[in-house]
Design a protein around this motif. Structure first.
Motif, PDB file in Angstrom:
ATOM      1  N   UNK A 192       0.837  -1.204   0.000  1.00 11.43           N
ATOM      2  CA  UNK A 192       0.000   0.000   0.000  1.00 11.43           C
ATOM      3  C   UNK A 192       0.871   1.252   0.000  1.00 11.43           C
ATOM      4  N   UNK A 193       0.364   2.269  -0.678  1.00  9.66           N
ATOM      5  CA  UNK A 193       1.090   3.545  -0.634  1.00  9.66           C
ATOM      6  C   UNK A 193       0.858   4.187   0.716  1.00  9.66           C
ATOM      7  N   UNK A 194       1.880   4.812   1.229  1.00  8.38           N
ATOM      8  CA  UNK A 194       1.743   5.445   2.537  1.00  8.38           C
ATOM      9  C   UNK A 194       0.896   6.720   2.443  1.00  8.38           C
ATOM     10  N   UNK A 195       0.134   6.975   3.520  1.00 11.90           N
ATOM     11  CA  UNK A 195      -0.706   8.175   3.563  1.00 11.90           C
ATOM     12  C   UNK A 195       0.117   9.330   4.135  1.00 11.90           C
ATOM     13  N   UNK A 196       0.082  10.428   3.447  1.00 11.56           N
ATOM     14  CA  UNK A 196       0.833  11.598   3.924  1.00 11.56           C
ATOM     15  C   UNK A 196      -0.062  12.835   3.941  1.00 11.56           C
ATOM     16  N   UNK A 197       0.255  13.743   4.831  1.00 13.03           N
ATOM     17  CA  UNK A 197      -0.473  15.020   4.844  1.00 13.03           C
ATOM     18  C   UNK A 197      -0.041  15.842   3.637  1.00 13.03           C
TER      19      UNK A 197
END
Ligand code: ADP
Ligand code: MG
Length: 355
Positions: free
Chosen positions: A6-11
Motif C-alpha cells: 500500500x502507498x503510505x498516507x501523507x499530509x
C-alpha cells in the motif's frame, strides 16, 4: 500477479491544500468578482467601479469608496480564515454581511497576482500591498514586503491579475473571453439593481465607454431600465409578501401579462446575496403560465429576506445555494401574492380598454 505494497498516507502540503480550496471557491473569474463586489458592499461603499481585461483572466480590478482596511491588518488580510465579520460559529445564524469566512482574498492570492491599495478615513495616505499565497510579498524582487505609502482616495482598490496563472489546466479550460465577460456583466448587473444607494460601473480595459453604469440615486425600476431596457422596465409591477410564521419578508418587481420572452430572467437575492434556486424559478414560471401565452416567460427581481436563524448559508463553497426552513410554504405564499398582483393589473387593463 504481484500485489504491490500500500502507498503510505501523507499530509498534503498546506500550499497544495490552499490551492485546491481556492479552485473550489473560484471556478471562473466571475466568482472572484462576486466576492470582491460583496466585500466592497460590506465596506459601506456607495460607488463601485469594475475594470476587466480578457474576460477577467488578465485583469479584474474593483475600486470602491468604502471604509478601507487598517494598515495594521494588511499583513493578515489574505491569510485563510481571517475576517472582520465572524467571530463564533453561532454568528453564522445572525450573519448580516455578504462575506463571512475570510476565504475570498486568501483564495485569490493563491491562484492570481493580487494587489491591494486602501485608505481609511483616518489615515493620511493610502497603503499598497502585494500578495502571494496568503502572504505579503515585495512589489519587485529585492524590495521589502512591507506595505508602501501612496497617494489615494478613501476606499479600497483590489487588482487581480493573471487568474489561474499557476493552474494551467483551469486556465486552458476558458475558450472565450467574451463568454466570461458576459458572466461578469450578468453579476455586476444583478448587484447594480439590488444594491440601493450604490453606483456601479463596469468597463472593458482599453475601451472608453462603460458597459454598465448606474447612479446611486436611481430607483430600482430605473436601474432595471438602464441595464435591461425599457421594454422590461415599462411593464413592471411591484409586489411584497411576508409571513411571520415563516420568518420572511419579500419585495420585488415583476413583469405584467403584457411582457413575455422565451426565457425567464430571475434576479434572486436571499438576504442580499445573489443566489440561484430552481424551485423558486419553477414556481414563478408555473404562476405565470395562466397569464402568459404558451412558451412565454417573465422577468422577475425578487429580494427575499429570511430570519438568519432559519437559513443555512454554509451548504456550498461558493455560497451560490442556500437552504432555509419552510421553503415550500414561503415560495407558495410569494407566488400567491404575485398571482394576486398580476390579476389586479389584468383587471385594470380590461377596465381601461373598455372605457
Ligand atoms: P470575508 O469577506 O469572508 O471576511 P474576505 O477574504 O473576503 O473574507 O475579506 C477579508 C477581510 O478583508 C474582510 O473581513 C474585511 O475586513 C476586509 N476587506 C476585504 N475587502 C474589503 C474592502 N473592499 N473594503 C474594506 N475591507 C475589506
Ligand atoms: Mg468576502
Amino acid at each position: 500477479l504481484e500485489v504491490s505494497a500500500p502507498r503510505r498516507i501523507r499530509a498534503l502540503d498546506p500550499d497544495v491544500v490552499n490551492k485546491i480550496a481556492a479552485g473550489e471557491i473560484i471556478v471562473a473569474p466571475v466568482h472572484a468578482l462576486k466576492e470582491l463586489i460583496e466585500n466592497a458592499v460590506d465596506a459601506g461603499s456607495t460607488s463601485l467601479e469594475v475594470l476587466v481585461k480578457d474576460g477577467g483572466l488578465k485583469l479584474l480590478q474593483i475600486t470602491d469608496n468604502g471604509h478601507g482596511i487598517a494598515k495594521e491588518d494588511l499583513p493578515i488580510l489574505c491569510e485563510r480564515f481571517t475576517t472582520s465579520k465572524l467571530k463564533a460559529f453561532e454568528d453564522l445564524t445572525s450573519i448580516g454581511t455578504y462575506g463571512f469566512r475570510g476565504e475570498a482574498l486568501a483564495s485569490i492570492s493563491h491562484i492570481a497576482h493580487l494587489q491591494v491599495t486602501t485608505k481609511t478615513k483616518d489615515s493620511s495616505c493610502a497603503w499598497r500591498a502585494h500578495y502571494d499565497s496568503g502572504k505579503l510579498i515585495p512589489a519587485k524582487p529585492g524590495q521589502s514586503a512591507e506595505p508602501k505609502p501612496t497617494a489615494g482616495r478613501p476606499g479600497t482598490q483590489i487588482t487581480v491579475e493573471d487568474l489561474f496563472y499557476n493552474v494551467p489546466t483551469r486556465r486552458r479550460a476558458f475558450r472565450s473571453a467574451s463568454e466570461e465577460y458576459n458572466k461578469i456583466l450578468d453579476v455586476v448587473g444583478r448587484y447594480a439593481i439590488h444594491c440601493d444607494g450604490v453606483a456601479f460601473s463596469c468597463k472593458k480595459h482599453g475601451e472608453s465607454g462603460t458597459t454598465i453604469s448606474t447612479q446611486s440615486t436611481s430607483s430600482t425600476t430605473d436601474r432595471i431600465r438602464q441595464i435591461h431596457g425599457g421594454t422590461v422596465a415599462n411593464e413592471l409591477v411591484e409586489f411584497t409578501s411576508s409571513d411571520e410564521r415563516y420568518g420572511y419578508r419579500a419585495r420585488g418587481l415583476t413583469t405584467n401579462a403584457n411582457y413575455h420572452v422565451k426565457k425567464t430572467t430571475l434576479l434572486l437575492f436571499i438576504n442580499h446575496r445573489s443566489v440561484d434556486s430552481s424551485n423558486i424559478r419553477k414556481a414563478i414560471e408555473q404562476t405565470y403560465s395562466t397569464f402568459l401565452p404558451k412558451g412565454g416567460h417573465p422577468f422577475t427581481y425578487l429580494s427575499l429576506e429570511i430570519d438568519p436563524a432559519r437559513v443555512d448559508v454554509n451548504v456550498h463553497p461558493t455560497k451560490r445555494e442556500v437552504n432555509f426552513l419552510n421553503e415550500d410554504e414561503i415560495i407558495e405564499t410569494i407566488c400567491g401574492d404575485i398571482r394576486t398582483k398580476l390579476a389586479t393589473v389584468d383587471v385594470s387593463r380590461t377596465f381601461m380598454t373598455q372605457t
